[in-house]
Motif scaffolding. Sequence first.
Motif, PDB file in Angstrom:
ATOM      1  N   GLY A 250       0.779  -1.234   0.000  1.00  0.00           N
ATOM      2  CA  GLY A 250       0.000   0.000   0.000  1.00  0.00           C
ATOM      3  C   GLY A 250       0.806   1.277   0.000  1.00  0.00           C
ATOM      4  N   VAL A 251       2.086   1.201  -0.412  1.00  0.00           N
ATOM      5  CA  VAL A 251       2.941   2.388  -0.372  1.00  0.00           C
ATOM      6  C   VAL A 251       3.517   2.728  -1.751  1.00  0.00           C
ATOM      7  N   LEU A 252       2.894   2.233  -2.814  1.00  0.00           N
ATOM      8  CA  LEU A 252       3.434   2.455  -4.152  1.00  0.00           C
ATOM      9  C   LEU A 252       3.574   3.937  -4.467  1.00  0.00           C
ATOM     10  N   ARG A 253       2.634   4.756  -4.002  1.00  0.00           N
ATOM     11  CA  ARG A 253       2.695   6.201  -4.262  1.00  0.00           C
ATOM     12  C   ARG A 253       3.902   6.850  -3.597  1.00  0.00           C
ATOM     13  N   GLN A 254       4.398   6.247  -2.522  1.00  0.00           N
ATOM     14  CA  GLN A 254       5.504   6.848  -1.766  1.00  0.00           C
ATOM     15  C   GLN A 254       6.853   6.203  -2.045  1.00  0.00           C
ATOM     16  N   VAL A 255       6.881   5.153  -2.835  1.00  0.00           N
ATOM     17  CA  VAL A 255       8.144   4.485  -3.174  1.00  0.00           C
ATOM     18  C   VAL A 255       8.504   4.838  -4.612  1.00  0.00           C
ATOM     19  N   HIS A 256       9.637   5.480  -4.785  1.00  0.00           N
ATOM     20  CA  HIS A 256      10.060   5.961  -6.103  1.00  0.00           C
ATOM     21  C   HIS A 256      11.319   5.211  -6.537  1.00  0.00           C
ATOM     22  N   LEU A 257      11.225   4.490  -7.638  1.00  0.00           N
ATOM     23  CA  LEU A 257      12.371   3.813  -8.243  1.00  0.00           C
ATOM     24  C   LEU A 257      12.819   4.663  -9.414  1.00  0.00           C
ATOM     25  N   THR A 258      13.890   5.415  -9.230  1.00  0.00           N
ATOM     26  CA  THR A 258      14.261   6.434 -10.210  1.00  0.00           C
ATOM     27  C   THR A 258      15.091   5.895 -11.365  1.00  0.00           C
ATOM     28  N   GLY A 259      15.575   4.635 -11.256  1.00  0.00           N
ATOM     29  CA  GLY A 259      16.470   4.119 -12.274  1.00  0.00           C
ATOM     30  C   GLY A 259      17.892   4.599 -12.048  1.00  0.00           C
TER      31      GLY A 259
END
Length: 365
Positions: A250-259
């Motif tokens: 439930g935290v996809l909006r707050q987890v950023h995978l920037t590459g």
Amino acid sequence: MSVLNVMWSGGAAFVSVHKVHRQVLQMGTPGETVETLLLQSGDAAPLADLGRVTALGLSSARIKGAGLLGALQRVRDRRRLAKRLMQQPPRVVLIDGIGVAAFILPLLAALTATRAVVMFHGSKRLKAAHIALLRRFPADRLDLVAVSATLAAELEAQVGLRVLSGRVAIEPVAFRSSLMAREAAQRALGIPPGAGQTIGAVGRLVPEKGFSRLVTAAAGWLLNNPEDRLVIVGEGGGRQQLTALAEKLGVLRQVHLTGHNAEAPRLYSAFDLICIPSEQEGLGLVLPEAVIAGVPVLANDLAVFREQLNCAAGLLPCATEAWRDALNTVLKEDLAALADVQRAGLDADGVWARFGAFYQDLLAR
């Protein structure tokens, strides 16, 4: 050519190793010619301004001699390279790890005026054939160097030969001056503006980096602090798994995978806390970079991290529960105080001075 730097390959996955070899080569004798040879292919930008970079474009099978075809190709490839080396023997050959050493070290045995330096960057169990290869090479023309004292001791126990500890360092003044301001760094990472705290991590998206554990451990904090975010800088085969895990928690909006971001070392100001949940490291540049940048670190309690910090501040058991508890505690406390303790323990200025003296002597022999 005076110094030949031989590496496995180029590209994003090899940038950290390229940076280490760049730092080492810069400690060589002024005016000496430097050439980098990549056994495979790819970009080697950190090394490009030191001298010519040549890629042989060999496959992994050809380098290792895997299968009948690979073995035949390996013989031809090494014969061509041996002829080239005989025409213009280098004074020193800097070799990136045992895989590269297995390919090129036998070619150097006949070059009696050439010294070989094999650098080990990570922990691994060496094959009996590789140990025999190192023991056969003339000892007076071979130096084995590990990027930390921890790794040196581990390798020495395996090979039964002396392994020097050439702890890698970062020039602190230049590194700090290269850092972007916080807002610029966050823009460069594509992080949406917000008033919350930013938990950061940097590394390849592979299982041994422990990012699944980090996402799981951070999920509770993120759910209770919707303005905060976890930003992981790096690329790899684990991206889809991490995305699915963040969505499940439930935290996809707050987890950023920037590459992958080539500017990552300049972007530490974007973070309030850096997390390094790696299960193993030969040294790891992220910890000293973060500490020099003034960003506090949480990391697994690995011997190599204790070696760098000279203390246990911010070091945790390799368990999700320990990471969850630490995040829930540290993010409520004075992060600057942890950063100060780690900065004092790292002693970046002293480590850099010792690094320079060690590698100047090593390359000048």
